[in-house]
Design an enzyme around this catalytic site. Structure first.
Site, PDB file in Angstrom:
ATOM      1  N   LYS A 114      71.445 -12.078  46.762  1.00  0.00           N
ATOM      2  CA  LYS A 114      71.865 -12.507  45.424  1.00  0.00           C
ATOM      3  C   LYS A 114      73.383 -12.683  45.391  1.00  0.00           C
ATOM      4  O   LYS A 114      74.128 -11.862  45.942  1.00  0.00           O
ATOM      5  CB  LYS A 114      71.419 -11.451  44.404  1.00  0.00           C
ATOM      6  CG  LYS A 114      71.587 -11.844  42.947  1.00  0.00           C
ATOM      7  CD  LYS A 114      70.924 -10.819  42.037  1.00  0.00           C
ATOM      8  CE  LYS A 114      70.993 -11.224  40.570  1.00  0.00           C
ATOM      9  NZ  LYS A 114      70.270 -10.268  39.694  1.00  0.00           N
ATOM     10  N   CYS A 175      67.745 -14.556  39.488  1.00  0.00           N
ATOM     11  CA  CYS A 175      67.970 -14.121  38.106  1.00  0.00           C
ATOM     12  C   CYS A 175      69.313 -14.566  37.534  1.00  0.00           C
ATOM     13  O   CYS A 175      69.453 -15.698  37.086  1.00  0.00           O
ATOM     14  CB  CYS A 175      67.788 -12.613  37.998  1.00  0.00           C
ATOM     15  SG  CYS A 175      67.464 -12.058  36.293  1.00  0.00           S
TER      16      CYS A 175
END
Length: 725
Positions: A114, A175
């Site tokens: 991420k 996300c």
């Protein structure tokens, strides 16, 4: 030339550190994806270990067991001939990353960390993970020996790269990267990536479901492509509820989406897309094409695999659909009910105990349980064997099949009206009627003897006996007499919760439910350790205004007539003596503010980041038609005095279902002190100065208006008398 591609997106109800259960749900989603004919499956964020492991991410065990689950996925025959993308934590060069692992036929193709952490709201990702800042770069990752022995790989690419198959190119976001101002999907799209996958752990808040849909649609509207958003669903061990709503979008249109709330643990949605639609759409955006020609490239992982069948061009492609959002009252009816279901079945308890006063708050809590019972019945009727298995375990009845929500509610929910001499017959009757209409196992207890016995102990020790204000007592005596009633209700709630299943011939105990709303928590309008103290609170993040909306909704949906009386009744704690048998105490009078005003204070304090002075400056305009500047000032001061005096109560708030953006939940959502200087001397002086200034401006304006009026009157008078200047 192959063009048609079937994409599968999994919505999973994972549980932090439940490696067995999480693995089974992942495998079930892969099975469903293959049954739909998909060649690619993606899932939600950190699905292997569960999102809310929190400080367990400091433990090497969490990383080890995640690798062990990945190993079982790699060798599972079910995972053959399908490109799979799963989420797990990985340590690289002694730094922990939140990663996606992409594998195919026992080979790891890419570990994609991420890039941007989420640290607002209930998120604290930077506490455990770091973002990968080497954009468009990869490094060698040395695989654990147990993985290398299966894959035959010693090192695999780790970093910001994309997967290039024979027919398309796939990129990844995790996300927060969708919400970030510098989202990667734009740069990846300009480099020819056609399918974007986002693994998410996005939680619910009222009136926020449209945000994900808008972000996903806009991600592909400007630059074309297919965006796949996969979200968690359920309570995985925290106050938040991941709200599902996974979706697939193409060129700015939604093609499919999953349910926002459901008891279903695994939901897989698919869409068949034509890759040529992406290419034609992009080629028509000439400014985009000119920009793309000069952009830097992403590292590409070349994969000898095709997502589309070689010859089958007859597959019907998905067409755009309209996203139907739930109304706030529907979100309240479903979200907290699903949260309660997850907590109940995973806690190992046998049901719920609720002190039912017959007011809006406790009635709302009871009706959320009743709504949960409806959802359980519906899921069983739809053939959900897992829900049936869970309800049988909860009730310790291996042959049980529920038939009606009220019958199930009678087994799961024990309600109790704990009355005193200060309680009215109206609230007692409303509680009994509501319990009868939803089917809860209901009791009435008179607690006056317990109150008297407690006060007798105090009187024996001190020689003094406190009195209510109406009988000559001071404010301290009056408050203490109210608090002892509230606290004894909490003690009795836990006694009955522990023993009522024993009384009814069943094993286990009951979870005590709280029923304090978000506005009362913000104001501190509750007794510390009273019956608002409980195991969990399904309405602790919901405003009084929204609870009334919810009650009116379920009144019609479930045909519960008594709700009309509950909504129209004045909110009251019923802790002071009645006056001629009637209620003499109301909540809003006690608080010195209305619930609508409380919501306004809460939103300005938390969401608009207002201190006392800036809150006054906003409200003096907003409320200018209702209150004078001085009145607004006094209301703001009163709120902040109460907030400061009662902030300590937030440290012991019952864990509540999070749904409101101004929740005062201490050290979880709202990081503020719990010890304040209650007179806010500097801040309040600033407000007073502003009030004086505004009054002087108003007086000057009034004076000018009066002078102008006088001049006009003089002019009119002179004209009438024939005198001309």
């Amino acid at each position: 030339m192959g063009r048609k591609v079937i994409i599968a997106v999994a919505t999973l109800n994972q549980w932090a550190l439940d490696f067995d259960g999480n693995r089974e749900r992942i495998l079930e989603s892969i099975l469903e994806a293959k049954e739909y004919g998909a060649a690619f499956r993606t899932g939600p964020e950190l699905e292997i270990c569960g999102y809310s492991c929190e400080d367990h991410f400091y433990e090497s065990d969490t990383f080890l067991h995640s690798w062990e689950v990945l190993l079982e996925l790699l060798v599972a025959p079910l995972c053959k001939d399908i490109l799979i993308d799963v989420g797990m934590p990985i340590m690289h060069k002694n730094v922990a990353y939140n990663c996606r692992v992409v594998f195919l036929n026992q080979k790891i193709l890419l570990i994609r960390p991420k890039l941007y952490m989420c640290d607002d709201g209930n998120y604290r990702e930077s506490r455990w993970f770091s973002g990968w800042r080497k954009l468009r770069q990869t490094e060698d990752y040395h695989l654990p020996r147990m993985i290398a022995s299966v894959t035959g790989q010693n090192v695999v690419p780790f970093g910001d790269a994309v997967i290039s198959t024979k027919d398309t190119c796939i990129g990844f976001e995790v996300c927060e990267e969708l919400w970030n101002p510098e989202s990667s999907h734009i740069a990846m799209g300009l480099d020819g990536v056609e399918i974007f996958c986002n693994a998410s752990g996005s939680y619910t808040e009222l009136r926020k479901a449209y945000i994900v849909a808008d972000l996903v649609k806009n991600a592909t509207y400007k630059s074309g492509g297919c965006y796949i958003f996969s979200n968690l669903r359920g309570c995985d061990g925290q106050r938040i509820y991941f709200n599902g709503a996974s979706c697939i979008a193409l060129n700015g249109n939604i093609l499919n989406y999953s349910k926002q709330f459901a008891l279903q643990e695994v939901e897989v949605i698919t869409a068949t897309i034509d890759l040529e639609d992406i290419r034609a759409y992009r080629n028509s955006l000439r400014s985009r094409s000119h920009l793309a020609s000069e952009k830097p490239c992403y590292p590409r992982i070349i994969t000898d695999f095709s997502l589309s069948p070689e010859h089958d061009t007859t597959l019907p492609i998905a067409t755009p659909i309209e996203w139907k959002y739930l109304r706030p009252e529907e979100e309240i009816a479903q979200g907290p009910a699903c949260w309660l279901w997850d907590y109940l079945r995973r806690s190992g308890q046998g049901g719920f105990f609720l002190p039912l006063s017959g007011g809006v708050d406790s009635s709302s809590t009871a009706l959320i349980v009743y709504s949960m019972c409806h959802m359980v019945i519906n899921s069983i009727h739809q053939g959900d064997e897992k829900v049936l298995s869970d309800i049988r375990k909860i009730l310790a009845d291996p042959d049980y099949i529920p038939t009606q929500p009220s019958e199930l509610c009678n087994r799961l929910l024990v309600t109790c009206y704990m009355g005193t001499e200060n309680s009215s017959k109206e609230t007692k009757q409303r509680a009994a009627t509501l319990a009868a209409q939803i089917g809860s196992y209901h009791m009435y207890i008179a607690i006056d003897r317990a109150v008297s016995a407690t006060l007798e102990i105090f009187s024996t020790v001190t020689g003094l006996f406190p009195k209510y204000a109406t009988k000559g007592g001071c404010a301290r005596q009056n408050l203490a007499l109210q608090n002892i009633q509230a606290r004894l209700r909490m003690v009795l709630s836990y006694l009955f919760a522990q023993l009522m299943l024993w009384v009814r011939g069943r094993p286990g105990g009951l979870l005590v439910l709280g029923s304090a709303n978000v506005d009362e928590a913000l104001r501190g309008y509750m007794t510390k350790y009273d019956c608002s103290s409980a195991d969990i609170n399904p309405i602790g993040g919901i405003s009084k205004t929204d609870l009334r909306l919810f009650l009116n909704y379920v009144k019609e949906k479930f045909n519960i007539p008594i709700i009309g009386e509950i909504v129209s009744a004045l909110p009251t704690a019923e802790l002071e003596p009645l006056c001629d048998g009637q209620i003499a105490q109301t909540d809003e009078e006690d608080m010195g503010m209305t619930y609508a005003e409380l919501s306004a204070f809460g939103k300005l304090r938390k969401q608009e980041k207002c201190g006392p002075f800036s809150m006054y400056c906003k409200l003096v305009q907003t409320w200018s038609n209702s209150y004078s500047p001085k009145e607004v000032a006094e209301k703001v001061k009163h709120f902040f005095r109460c907030y400061a005096i009662n902030r300590h109560k937030m440290t012991v708030l019952t864990p509540a279902y999070h749904t409101e953006g101004y929740s005062p939940d201490d050290n979880r959502y709202d990081h503020r002190p719990f010890l304040y200087r209650a007179n806010w001397s500097w801040q309040f002086r600033a407000i007073d100065k502003q009030v004086e200034y505004q009054l002087s401006v108003q007086q000057a304006a009034t004076s000018r208006i009066n002078k102008n009026c006088n001049r006009k009157l003089d002019s009119v008078s002179r004209t009438r008398t024939g005198i001309h200047v």
